[in-house]
Design an enzyme around this catalytic site. Structure first.
Site, mmCIF file in Angstrom:
data_model
loop_
_atom_site.group_PDB
_atom_site.id
_atom_site.type_symbol
_atom_site.label_atom_id
_atom_site.label_comp_id
_atom_site.label_asym_id
_atom_site.label_seq_id
_atom_site.Cartn_x
_atom_site.Cartn_y
_atom_site.Cartn_z
ATOM 1 N N ASP A 1 0.855 -1.196 0.000
ATOM 2 C CA ASP A 1 0.000 0.000 0.000
ATOM 3 C C ASP A 1 0.891 1.246 0.000
ATOM 4 O O ASP A 1 1.736 1.387 0.882
ATOM 5 C CB ASP A 1 -0.908 -0.014 1.235
ATOM 6 C CG ASP A 1 -1.807 -1.251 1.246
ATOM 7 O OD1 ASP A 1 -2.279 -1.639 0.160
ATOM 8 O OD2 ASP A 1 -2.010 -1.840 2.324
ATOM 9 N N THR B 1 2.490 -11.378 -9.091
ATOM 10 C CA THR B 1 1.277 -11.277 -8.267
ATOM 11 C C THR B 1 0.104 -10.803 -9.113
ATOM 12 O O THR B 1 0.271 -10.403 -10.265
ATOM 13 C CB THR B 1 1.509 -10.267 -7.124
ATOM 14 O OG1 THR B 1 1.713 -8.981 -7.699
ATOM 15 C CG2 THR B 1 2.703 -10.640 -6.272
ATOM 16 N N LYS C 1 -0.879 10.062 0.626
ATOM 17 C CA LYS C 1 -1.013 11.346 1.339
ATOM 18 C C LYS C 1 0.125 11.478 2.346
ATOM 19 O O LYS C 1 0.416 10.516 3.073
ATOM 20 C CB LYS C 1 -2.347 11.393 2.079
ATOM 21 C CG LYS C 1 -3.527 11.507 1.141
ATOM 22 C CD LYS C 1 -4.804 11.746 1.903
ATOM 23 C CE LYS C 1 -5.967 11.814 0.941
ATOM 24 N NZ LYS C 1 -7.228 11.508 1.544
#
Ligand SMILES: C[S@@+](CC[C@H](N)C(=O)[O-])C[C@H]1O[C@@H](n2cnc3c(N)ncnc32)[C@H](O)[C@@H]1O
Length: 244
Positions: A125, A194, A129
């Site tokens: 991930d 993946t 921000k």
């Protein structure tokens, strides 16, 4: 060795405020019907670790392709954890240990150091921000913890489509005194690994891939220069069992 372990309610992960996950350490040590003997020597041999295996395509393929090796996978999402567990059982895999839970917690509080030859991290991930970037898996403050699974000579294999994050990871890794970083030009020799990689390759997105070889030892001079100023701690708050 049993096929899967399950982190369950009963404790709080305080490693990072943003990463609180329920955890019960009893699930990581011999439990019901198991003896300590079954776990003796479990960390010997060649181990590979994947953090954030998602749907588990690569971890399963790799475990099937290398029955002589042992594989440890972490995934926080229960649905994916159960999906891979089901598929691994259907294939009769017996060299795969799956953990549903927060990898950083397990790495800091439970697992031994320096046992793995390869650490796989694919499309983590990116937390784009800036106020969320401290949640990134690869950050100067977490790097030594994450790479702590690697034995000297072990390698991190990493890929991301989020090039800003990838470039930051290259910068962080290159600043580490115990790492030798090599950018992978183009796809891996074995193709898309993946689900995310397959999807993004089909879409033609740029992907940054790298391998970093570790010569790190426990020597403090071998830690990441920015990481040394941080403090990582893990505390479990075991709740007492309910009255009988
Ligand atoms: C963007 S997905 C990529 C999945 C897979 N690696 C792939 O390339 O298809 C990132 C996955 O990592 C898992 N994850 C993120 N941080 C984690 C952590 N600290 N411990 C365990 N799993 C984590 C997430 O739940 C998510 O499934």
């Amino acid at each position: 060795m049993r096929l899967e372990m399950l982190f369950s309610a009963g404790g709080q992960n305080r490693l990072l405020p943003s990463l609180r996950q329920p955890l019960n350490l009893d699930d990581l040590i011999p439990g019901d019907g198991e003896s300590a003997d079954e776990w003796a020597g479990v960390w010997d041999g060649e181990w590979e670790v994947e953090i954030g295996f998602g749907k588990g395509r690569y971890l399963l393929e790799r475990a099937l392709a290398h029955p002589e090796r042992r594989f440890l996978g972490f995934e926080v999402v229960s649905k994916y954890f159960r999906m891979l567990r089901r598929r691994a059982r259907a294939h009769g895999v017996d060299n795969l240990l799956l953990v549903r839970g927060e990898a950083l917690y397990a790495l800091s509080a439970v697992l031994p150091k320096a046992f793995a030859s390869i650490l796989h991290i694919y499309f983590p991930d990116p937390w784009p921000k800036s106020r969320h970037q401290r949640r990134r898996l690869l950050d100067p403050k977490t790097l030594d913890l994450v790479l702590g699974v690697l034995r000297p000579g072990g390698e991190l294999w990493f890929a991301t489509d989020f090039i800003d994050y990838g470039e930051r990871v290259v910068e962080i890794l290159r600043a580490h005194p115990g790492l030798d970083v090599e950018i992978q030009p183009g796809p891996w020799p074995d193709g898309a690994r993946t689900n995310y990689e397959a999807k993004y390759m089909q879409e033609g997105r740029p992907i940054l891939r790298l391998r970093a070889r570790s010569s790190t030892t426990a020597d403090p001079a071998q830690l990441h220069p920015e990481g040394k100023i941080g403090v990582l701690s893990a505390v479990t708050n075991r709740r007492p069992p309910p009255p009988a």
